[in-house]
Design a protein around this motif. Structure first.
Motif: not given
Length: 395
Positions: A109-110, A112-114, A188-192
């Motif tokens: 979860q921590d 980087s979304p990239e 995690p919303r960063e992974f949307d």
């Protein structure tokens, strides 16, 4: 060669290309008769169907979102059918793809979304590929019917999802509840998946059309673009590469392919591996772009929306061509989305929408079989015309 003999092949090809459209129109006409028998106006019903699917930007976005898993499953079906095998396991492959993406996103979860968004999509593709590959190995090396094996694998995937979501991956907030909800933690919303609407609105800003900023409010995500690009790449794979040629050759005639030195078993497995991979990717995109968690409360259909089966029809509607599957998927996405407004507008049972889609499926599949029989008859007529000429020594 006279004019008639030259025009006939052209007309035959045009008719074959239009057969899915004609089949859809016939199905809609039968649906109109059913609406009249139910004291509903077909004009109002189909107007509501169109407006529900394309009437607003939100409706268009919903239609494209619904079409995305259909397209991904459909291009996988194009590969498997061209390879001479039938993949009925799209539902299970979507599930394992969604589970793989969910597990990876929750485990890191921590990150980087990239990095994680591509990693989750790749993981979903690989999970679906493995699931399809199991059926491929059983078919190629043990002569197990792939229809039976993929259906059984659907059940295994569905039951596995129920167990994992209720036990292993369950949201910690529900774990000790008296009646726990069978769902995972929200990713995690960063992974949307990024929204396409944001990029469109930036273009509007650049062009000085800020008053038109409405796409950012829709749920349209980048998975739509990914699916369209992959459809083009699958077309290139099947018709512009050696691998694609061998897949199609095996699908046409395994004995001749084996005589030509093609490793038939390898390409049978590869066909189902690729087909399963694209269905698994559809599951991953559903998780990252739409649902953002796995939920087992409604069973497999609540997650897949029957895309694993409807994708087969979309592929058949598109004449088993990846590029043809794009508009076919949009059509079926429109039927699914617009059907809800049709039901509300003319006050008909929801079962009518299922019947309407079923009619389209029956007529599209029937038209495909009819087209194939016509093609076989044309080949027979060509052969019979050539034989007398050869007997007379003419060319």
């Amino acid at each position: 060669m006279n004019v008639t003999s030259w025009r006939r092949p052209q007309l035959d090809r045009m008719l074959d290309a239009l057969m899915p459209v004609i089949a859809t129109l016939v199905a809609l006409m039968i649906g109109a008769v059913m609406l009249v028998l139910m004291d509903a106006s077909p004009v109002d019903a189909y107007k509501a169907l169109y407006e529900g699917a394309f009437g607003t930007k939100n409706a268009v976005a919903d239609t494209l979102i619904k079409a995305t898993p259909l397209l991904l499953v459909g291009i996988g079906i194009c590969i498997s059918f061209r390879g001479g095998v039938v993949n009925i396991g799209g539902e299970g492959q979507m599930i394992v793809g969604g589970l793989a993406a969910t597990w990876l996103a929750l485990e890191f979860q921590d990150a980087s979304p990239e990095v994680m968004i591509p990693a989750c999509l790749i993981a979903s593709f690989l999970a679906g590929a493995i699931w399809g590959g199991i059926a491929g190995v059983l078919k190629a090396y043990f002569n197990v019917n792939e229809i039976l094996s993929t259906i059984m694998l659907n059940q295994i995937a569905s039951l596995s999802m129920g167990y994992l979501v209720r036990q292993v991956l369950i949201d910690p907030r529900h774990k000790n509840s008296a009646s726990p909800i069978p769902e995972t933690q929200r990713l995690p919303r960063e992974f949307d998946l990024p929204r396409i609407g944001d990029a469109i609105d930036k273009v509007y800003d650049f062009l000085g059309l800020s008053g038109e900023k409405v796409w950012s409010t829709t749920l349209l995500h980048n998975g739509v673009i990914i699916a369209a690009i992959l459809a083009i790449l699958v077309y290139i794979l099947l018709w512009r590469t050696t691998i694609g040629y061998r897949i199609r050759a095996v699908g046409k005639n395994q004995r001749a392919s084996r005589y030509a030195g093609i490793k038939v078993k390898r390409y049978v497995v590869l066909s189902l591996v690729l087909s399963g991979g694209f269905a698994g990717l559809a599951g991953g995109i559903q998780v990252l772009g739409v649902r953002h968690r796995m939920n087992a409360e409604g069973g497999a259909i609540a997650f897949t929306g029957n895309a694993g089966f409807n994708g087969i029809v979309a592929a058949l509607f598109g004449k088993l061509h990846p590029l043809g599957t794009i508009p076919a998927s949009i059509l079926f996405g429109a039927l699914l989305v617009g059907g809800n407004k049709l039901q509300r507008a003319v006050q008909v049972p929801s079962a009518l929408i299922t019947v309407l889609i079923g009619l389209v499926i029956v007529f599209v599949v029937g038209s495909d079989l009819w087209s194939r029989r016509r093609a076989q008859r044309r080949v027979g007529e060509t052969v019979s015309e050539k034989r007398p000429a050869q007997a007379d020594g003419t060319t």
